[in-house]
Design a protein around this motif. Structure first.
Motif, PDB file in Angstrom:
ATOM      1  N   LEU A 161      -8.862  -0.374   1.719  1.00  0.00           N
ATOM      2  CA  LEU A 161      -8.007   0.699   2.189  1.00  0.00           C
ATOM      3  C   LEU A 161      -8.386   1.124   3.593  1.00  0.00           C
ATOM      4  O   LEU A 161      -7.527   1.366   4.445  1.00  0.00           O
ATOM      5  N   PHE A 221       0.791  -1.221   0.000  1.00  0.00           N
ATOM      6  CA  PHE A 221       0.000   0.000   0.000  1.00  0.00           C
ATOM      7  C   PHE A 221       0.816   1.259   0.000  1.00  0.00           C
ATOM      8  O   PHE A 221       0.295   2.341   0.219  1.00  0.00           O
ATOM      9  N   MET A 249      -5.229   2.329  -3.977  1.00  0.00           N
ATOM     10  CA  MET A 249      -4.696   1.353  -3.043  1.00  0.00           C
ATOM     11  C   MET A 249      -3.413   1.872  -2.420  1.00  0.00           C
ATOM     12  O   MET A 249      -2.454   1.134  -2.272  1.00  0.00           O
ATOM     13  N   SER A 250      -3.403   3.128  -2.084  1.00  0.00           N
ATOM     14  CA  SER A 250      -2.204   3.684  -1.462  1.00  0.00           C
ATOM     15  C   SER A 250      -2.573   4.479  -0.236  1.00  0.00           C
ATOM     16  O   SER A 250      -3.548   5.201  -0.235  1.00  0.00           O
ATOM     17  N   ILE A 251      -1.762   4.313   0.755  1.00  0.00           N
ATOM     18  CA  ILE A 251      -1.912   5.141   1.952  1.00  0.00           C
ATOM     19  C   ILE A 251      -0.643   5.951   2.098  1.00  0.00           C
ATOM     20  O   ILE A 251       0.442   5.422   1.931  1.00  0.00           O
ATOM     21  N   GLN A 273      -3.670   5.055  -6.982  1.00  0.00           N
ATOM     22  CA  GLN A 273      -4.106   6.013  -5.981  1.00  0.00           C
ATOM     23  C   GLN A 273      -5.084   5.380  -5.003  1.00  0.00           C
ATOM     24  O   GLN A 273      -5.069   5.698  -3.829  1.00  0.00           O
ATOM     25  N   PHE A 293     -11.868  -1.678  -3.112  1.00  0.00           N
ATOM     26  CA  PHE A 293     -10.630  -0.984  -2.766  1.00  0.00           C
ATOM     27  C   PHE A 293     -10.842  -0.043  -1.604  1.00  0.00           C
ATOM     28  O   PHE A 293      -9.995   0.079  -0.717  1.00  0.00           O
ATOM     29  N   GLU A 343      -5.951   0.946   6.732  1.00  0.00           N
ATOM     30  CA  GLU A 343      -5.701   2.144   7.533  1.00  0.00           C
ATOM     31  C   GLU A 343      -5.950   1.869   8.999  1.00  0.00           C
ATOM     32  O   GLU A 343      -5.219   2.327   9.874  1.00  0.00           O
TER      33      GLU A 343
END
Lengths: 193, 787
Positions: B502, A90, A187-189, A185, B498, B506
């Motif tokens: 996510l 991620f 799947m990104s933290i 975007q 997703f 988180e």
């Protein structure tokens, strides 16, 4: 708590993780303190129960699957390396390892999609069958939707993606059908520096 | 539809007649008599306009006796009926936000009253006085906003919100003030002679974004949570700045030169105002939480107690000229977690509904009275001034938002996109606070009338034009992004997946974990505050507890019905055989029985169903898929959003628990079957013995499946499993003989029979001896009391 955590994590380990996953030093220490706070048994491993103690995961429809994704096949414990390896999927794409080629890095688009694919594909046959799709869909909807409607959604999904006519979605079909989605975007933290 | 509106308007006119004529009535009394000397209605003599006495009358009207309550009631009723009327006409209300409609109605009424009531002396006091607004109408709205503020988003974005509130408001005030001053130097405007102090004062009045208007409009627009919390939070927190600036400038405005010490004093005063307000609010919140610890005998008092404590904090801070809004916000945020745990769900619902009712009424009244008060008051129209005010407001807000967002994006985790920035800038509505502040400007200022007019016009402009167009603009911006790519169903579904994924990651990463001070606070909280403030300090995770406790009851009941349908063993055998589909079918059946839909078909069916239309599918996806945090429906004034997310949480948890329970039961049966082959019979005794420890927990996150059978050794129970609310007994006799449940802590029994009495109401499930059927189900504090 910060100092205690980093003393338990040796520098060489941090370096290795950094090389393997692409996290920065501060990110690794921060995630290690999170790992330690989750690890109630203090044995350096997380079990499924530790994850289930996170309250927000209890009401996440995909909670169980996400937790399962951390554990390798047949394992019941995950150590910090495994934890970081899963989380590395991620990382935003701009960051990440410089050494590994962009395609093979853990946070490349392909790896992210592979991770998502594995959420569906429980039996690991590299195909998402209709039943697997229905299982995931059923987890994501409320109780007022009937099976027919759900079935029609699943059929439509397979119809859109399936190209070789086997009524299942393979990984390459999955990739193709999602090529317009901004996976990088979504799947990104941004792990805070 | 139109007819209904007409009816309502007619009704409104009829109702406003008595007041209008009553005004006449009062003024035509002979001057010698005051209100008190007018005799009471029924039994006394009737005095007509000339003072002559008549006999006892059958019927007389004594309006002044009930004047004040009657007026208030009429206005409130009228406002509520108007709101209902708007909802009857969905076409209009979808185009025009409610606030606009109410203002229009207020304008109409005001005009009507002016026509009817030509005697100006009776209506010299404006109906929407600053006192009424600040003391009665504003607090419910702010309290409601604070109570339903999504705490997590708020804390995540606190830095940005504070920067928008403080720096943004300062930027706006000084920008607008100085620009107006500069513009007014231009002789062509004909407004020379506006001193800089007054210009700055005007700037400070007009620059603050108003919470009432913003909340009213945004709850109809439905943007994502982060965006709404940014704008709403900013509108609430800028009160401190507004208060300080306003007071400072109204004192300094007529001084020829501003000494530097005043500026310094102003800055210090800002901190005093801010922190003082927050301090009082926190005290009030803690006090309210503490008192609710003891109110379980009198649950009817709880909402009143809480509301009055917060109102007290507000009044005290207003008395000290501190920021009352910040006090209310901090009170609401402080007490929320404790009060939610202390109150029973009925009281919680009552509290929420009361808050909603009060704030809804207030808001309606504010807009209505705003419309009416528009025609009041000294007006001084000046085209250049008004137009330049409007333009400057927009320009300065836009530039302020741009700059601050750019700065904030350097440090934010989730950047504020350009689209969001546009909505933040465009959604900076002005409202009743500006209006009241401008009325409070002392009359010595020459240009007060000018300011009043300009303020009202800006207000009406922002509420009408910006309020009405913001929703289409949002849709337009959304649609523009979508039109470029036609999302397929796969894309839609996967996007949701997703989002959920996510969100889950988180949470695993502990998104707030990087706030070290928050972790410290949590520890402090757990150790001291919770013990002091809560009835039952072990109760955990308030936001999910509500869903969980309902869940347990319904789950037990559905488990009851599940048991009754077929015996456990055969079920499990089938489960073993037909893996995924049966399991799903059980889950589906259970949840469907829960939810009430009546389909009979299994999902693994081979019947090829006709593939529905794209639109239908999209609608299905939109309506039925669970919402992620980002997409959660925003605060809706007419419903309670928490119920929605609680329902969603409940369904998800029910499903997962059922799944886990069934899998573990399957595991256990497998194990039992193995054991029964190898072990002698006394293992049954052993099992029974151990089972007394077993319980389901409410509010705890113990491992699933371990709670069913005591055989599983990996019982990693929480340290304090005294949050057990459900006890299982194998038989009625067993429970009476062996249980000692003097307090929920001790679950193991060995034949002592103490007074069986649980500290709180628990759900008790009685099985028969083969653990096949549930024979009894009771919610009781006395385990021996059965149905």
């Amino acid at each position: 708590m910060g100092s205690r955590a980093s003393s338990l994590l040796r520098e060489e380990e941090i370096e290795e993780i950094k090389r393997e996953t692409g996290f920065s030093h501060s990110q690794i220490t921060r995630l290690y303190s999170r790992f330690s706070s989750l690890d109630k048994g203090e044995n350096g491993h997380l079990s499924r129960d530790d994850f289930q103690r996170i309250p927000e995961l209890a009401i996440n429809p995909l909670g169980d699957r996400i937790i399962n994704a951390f554990f390798a096949e047949g394992d019941d414990q995950v150590n910090f390396r495994g934890f970081m390896r899963t989380l590395a999927h991620f990382l935003p794409v701009e960051e990440g390892t410089q050494n590994a080629s962009p395609r093979e890095a853990l946070n490349s688009r392909d790896s992210k999609l592979r991770f998502a694919f594995s959420l569906y594909d429980l039996d690991k046959d590299d195909k998402i069958s209709r039943e697997e799709l229905l299982q995931v869909l059923r987890m994501m909807v409320g109780v007022n939707i009937s099976d027919e409607q759900l079935g029609s959604i699943a059929d439509r999904t397979i119809q859109e993606a399936d190209q070789d006519g086997d009524h299942a979605i393979s990984f390459s079909e999955f990739q193709k059908v999602l090529e317009k989605v901004d996976v990088e975007q979504k799947m990104s933290i941004r792990f805070l520096h | 539809m139109f007819a209904r509106c007409l009816c309502i308007v007619a009704l409104a006119l009829v109702m406003s007649m008595p007041q209008a004529s009553a005004v006449h009535h009062v003024t035509t009394y002979p001057t010698g008599q005051t209100d008190e000397q007018i005799p009471k209605a029924v039994e006394d003599v009737d005095i007509d306009e000339h003072g002559a006495r008549h006999n006892v009358s059958l019927f007389s009207v004594d309006f002044s006796h009930v004047r004040v309550p009657l007026e208030i009631t009429i206005w409130l009723l009228f406002a509520s009926l108007a709101k209902i009327g708007f909802h009857q006409a969905p076409r209009i209300s979808s185009l025009v936000p409610e606030s606009c409609l109410l203002i229009i109605l207020g304008l109409a009424l005001g005009w009507l009253l002016v026509l009817i009531n030509n005697d100006k002396t009776s209506s010299s006091k404006p109906i929407l006085s600053a006192d009424v607004f600040f003391l009665y109408l504003l607090p419910p709205i702010v309290l409601d906003a604070g109570y339903f503020l999504p705490a997590r988003s708020f804390l995540d974005n606190l830095g940005s919100i504070c920067s928008f509130a403080v720096i943004g408001t300062l930027w706006n005030s000084f920008g607008i003030g100085l620009s107006i001053y500069a513009l007014c130097r231009i002789p062509a405007f004909g407004l020379t002679g506006l001193p800089v102090g007054e210009a700055l004062l005007f700037g400070s009045v007009i620059s603050a974004v108003d919470p009432v208007a913003v909340l009213a409009v945004f709850q109809e627009v439905g943007v994502n949570e982060q965006l709404e919390v940014l704008v709403a939070g900013e509108s609430l927190l800028n009160d401190a700045v507004t208060v300080v600036l306003y007071q400072l400038l109204s004192v300094l405005a007529d001084l020829p030169s501003v000494p530097a010490s005043s500026v310094l004093l102003g800055v210090v005063r800002f901190f005093v105002v801010c922190l003082g307000g927050i301090a009082f609010g926190i005290c009030a919140g803690l006090l309210a939480s503490f008192t609710t610890r003891f109110t379980y005998p009198v649950p009817a008092l709880e909402p009143i107690l809480i509301l009055l404590t917060c109102y007290l904090a507000y009044l005290i801070t207003e008395m000290l000229h501190l920021s009352g809004i910040m006090a209310l916000i901090s009170a609401a945020l402080t007490m929320r977690s404790y009060v939610d745990l202390n109150l029973e769900w009925r009281s919680r619902t009552t509290l929420r509904r009361t808050l909603r009712a009060l704030s809804s009424t207030s808001e309606t009244l504010i807009f209505l009275l705003l419309g009416m008060a528009t025609l009041d008051g000294p007006h001084d129209w000046s085209w250049p001034f008004v137009i330049s005010t409007l333009i400057l407001c927009l320009v300065w807000r836009a530039t302020g938002v741009l700059i601050l967002s750019w700065v904030a994006n350097r440090v934010r985790l989730v950047p504020i996109s350009y689209k969001d920035q546009f909505i933040i800038a465009y959604g900076g509505l002005r409202g009743a606070i500006a209006f009241s502040l401008v009325y409070l400007i002392p009359k010595v200022f020459h240009h007060r009338a000018l300011f009043t007019t300009a303020t009202i016009t800006t207000l009406l402009f922002t509420v009408f034009v910006q309020g009405m167009t913001i929703r289409p603009l949002v849709d337009l911006l959304e649609v523009k992004k979508k039109c470029e790519t036609e999302p397929t169903v796969t894309e839609e579904i996967n996007t949701r997946i997703f989002d959920h994924l996510l969100g889950g990651i988180e949470d695993i990463c502990g998104h707030l974990g990087h706030h070290h001070w928050l972790a410290v606070f949590e520890r402090l909280n757990d150790r001291w505050l919770r013990r002091f403030l809560l009835r039952c300090p072990s109760a955990k995770h308030p936001t999910i507890l509500a869903a969980y406790s309902n869940l347990e009851k319904t789950q037990a009941l559905s488990l009851l019905s599940l048991h009754r349908i077929s015996t456990t063993t055969t079920n499990l055998v089938q489960l073993e055989i037909a893996q995924g589909e049966e399991r799903d079918k059980q889950v589906v059946d259970g949840s469907e029985r829960e939810g009430g839909s009546r389909t009979e078909e299994g999902i693994g069916g081979e019947v090829s169903l006709p593939v529905a239309d794209m639109e239908d599918i999209r609608k299905l996806v939109e309506r039925h898929f669970y919402r992620t945090r980002q997409r959660l429906a925003t605060v809706n004034r007419h419903s309670l959003p928490v119920e929605d997310s609680e329902r969603q949480a409940k369904e998800i948890m029910l499903r997962r628990r059922k799944f886990q329970r069934l899998t573990s039961r399957m595991e256990h049966e497998k194990r039992v079957m193995c054991r029964q082959k190898t072990m002698p019979e006394n293992s049954v005794e052993e099992r029974r013995h151990v089972r007394l420890d077993r319980s389901y927990t409410v509010g705890g996150y113990n491992s699933p499946g371990n709670k069913l059978e005591g055989l599983n050794e990996d019982d990693n129970l929480e340290e304090d499993n005294n949050s057990d609310d459900v006890f299982e007994f194998d038989s009625i006799e067993e429970s009476s003989a062996a249980i000692t449940v003097a307090s929920p802590r001790e679950g193991e029994g060995e034949g002592d029979v103490q007074v069986p009495f649980l500290k709180k109401e628990c759900l008790l499930i009685y099985h028969d001896s083969e653990r096949k059927n549930i024979v009894n189900l009771t919610t009781s504090r006395f385990p021996l009391v059965f149905l």
